[in-house]
Design a protein around this motif. Structure first.
Motif, PDB file in Angstrom:
ATOM      1  N   TYR A 108       0.821  -1.212   0.000  1.00 47.13           N
ATOM      2  CA  TYR A 108       0.000   0.000   0.000  1.00 47.13           C
ATOM      3  C   TYR A 108       0.857   1.265   0.000  1.00 47.13           C
ATOM      4  O   TYR A 108       0.493   2.275  -0.614  1.00 47.13           O
TER       5      TYR A 108
ATOM      6  N   LEU B 102       1.803   2.097  -3.449  1.00 48.66           N
ATOM      7  CA  LEU B 102       0.675   2.692  -4.161  1.00 48.66           C
ATOM      8  C   LEU B 102       0.483   4.152  -3.772  1.00 48.66           C
ATOM      9  O   LEU B 102       0.273   5.017  -4.636  1.00 48.66           O
ATOM     10  N   TRP B 103       0.578   4.446  -2.462  1.00 52.18           N
ATOM     11  CA  TRP B 103       0.419   5.828  -2.012  1.00 52.18           C
ATOM     12  C   TRP B 103       1.545   6.717  -2.516  1.00 52.18           C
ATOM     13  O   TRP B 103       1.323   7.903  -2.805  1.00 52.18           O
TER      14      TRP B 103
ATOM     15  N   VAL C 168       3.111   6.355  -5.425  1.00 51.87           N
ATOM     16  CA  VAL C 168       2.797   6.626  -6.841  1.00 51.87           C
ATOM     17  C   VAL C 168       1.679   7.664  -6.950  1.00 51.87           C
ATOM     18  O   VAL C 168       1.740   8.576  -7.794  1.00 51.87           O
ATOM     19  N   LEU C 169       0.669   7.543  -6.100  1.00 52.62           N
ATOM     20  CA  LEU C 169      -0.426   8.521  -6.127  1.00 52.62           C
ATOM     21  C   LEU C 169       0.061   9.914  -5.728  1.00 52.62           C
ATOM     22  O   LEU C 169      -0.361  10.922  -6.313  1.00 52.62           O
ATOM     23  N   ALA C 170       0.938   9.984  -4.740  1.00 51.71           N
ATOM     24  CA  ALA C 170       1.475  11.283  -4.321  1.00 51.71           C
ATOM     25  C   ALA C 170       2.323  11.903  -5.428  1.00 51.71           C
ATOM     26  O   ALA C 170       2.267  13.120  -5.666  1.00 51.71           O
TER      27      ALA C 170
ATOM     28  N   GLY D 298       1.934  11.380  -8.681  1.00 48.75           N
ATOM     29  CA  GLY D 298       0.996  11.856  -9.694  1.00 48.75           C
ATOM     30  C   GLY D 298       0.242  13.095  -9.257  1.00 48.75           C
ATOM     31  O   GLY D 298      -0.095  13.960 -10.083  1.00 48.75           O
ATOM     32  N   LEU D 299      -0.013  13.217  -7.943  1.00 44.41           N
ATOM     33  CA  LEU D 299      -0.712  14.389  -7.436  1.00 44.41           C
ATOM     34  C   LEU D 299       0.114  15.655  -7.621  1.00 44.41           C
ATOM     35  O   LEU D 299      -0.410  16.706  -8.009  1.00 44.41           O
TER      36      LEU D 299
END
Length: 219
Positions: free
Chosen positions: A154, A157-158, A160-162, A164-165
């Motif tokens: 997880y 995943l977080w 990668v999301l950060a 992209g953010l």
């Protein structure tokens, strides 16, 4: 007679000198005009290049953010966001390191306990188990191992999301950098009356930044 010839010769000499001087002045004036034109062209070209260089391109902010976090925010001149970006990215990074280390420990403890419970027990690795995990049962160690592995995945995943953010943030604010928020943009709502239906209503007047066109009214 000699005096007359001398007078004519002097007159021709003066005329020739004046003609040559006039031609020299014309040439200097022409050169000055050419230099002035060249200078104006150079100034105009440099001004155009300067204006082109100052143009904000959102694609540059997007590409820079993909390469290095915070680089797009620096291109947008939002330097205060750079520590925020790295702070957000640091949270899943620290979580990944912690969960990955605990996953390795619990995995090793589970395998050591499993070998110790075989019909032919092997206690070679039992003494190498972490002291915090040595007193737990094999089922508890297995549960901890699965939980740390899940949290480790997880955290990736977080991260990668950060990432992209912060790319989306740099892209959006790069587009808003060229957005016109001057006083020439106005929007007014005024009451209206429709004489055909005899019903009141509201009129929306939008004024765009174009002095050649009249405000557009939407009802």
């Amino acid at each position: 007679m000699s005096v007359f010839r001398l007078f004519i010769l002097s007159l021709l000499t003066c005329f020739t000198v004046s003609t040559l001087s006039a031609q020299s002045d014309k040439e200097q004036l022409a050169n000055t005009q050419l230099i002035g034109r060249d200078t104006s062209v150079v100034i105009k070209d440099s001004t155009q290049k300067k204006n082109v260089a100052k143009k904000h391109i959102p694609r540059i902010a997007t590409n820079r953010s993909w390469l290095i976090p915070g680089w797009g925010q620096a291109y947008n001149k939002q330097y205060w966001k750079i520590p925020v970006v790295y702070g957000i990215l640091a949270i899943p990074s620290v979580a990944f390191v912690y969960n990955n280390n605990m996953y390795k420990k619990t995995k090793f403890a589970y395998e050591a306990l499993f070998k110790a419970q075989l019909p032919q027990p092997d206690s070679t690795d039992y003494r190498l188990i972490d002291p915090q995990l040595r007193g737990l049962s094999i089922s508890s160690v297995q549960s901890y191992r699965n939980a740390f592995r899940r949290d480790r995945d997880y955290s990736i995943l977080w991260f990668v999301l950060a990432w992209g953010l912060q790319v989306a943030d740099a892209t959006v604010f790069a587009h808003l950098k060229e957005f016109d928020v001057s006083d020439d943009l106005t929007m007014q709502i005024s009451p209206t009356f429709n004489p055909q239906t005899r019903t009141p209503g509201f009129g929306l007047v939008m004024s765009l930044k174009n002095p050649d066109k009249k405000p557009r009214q939407v009802r």
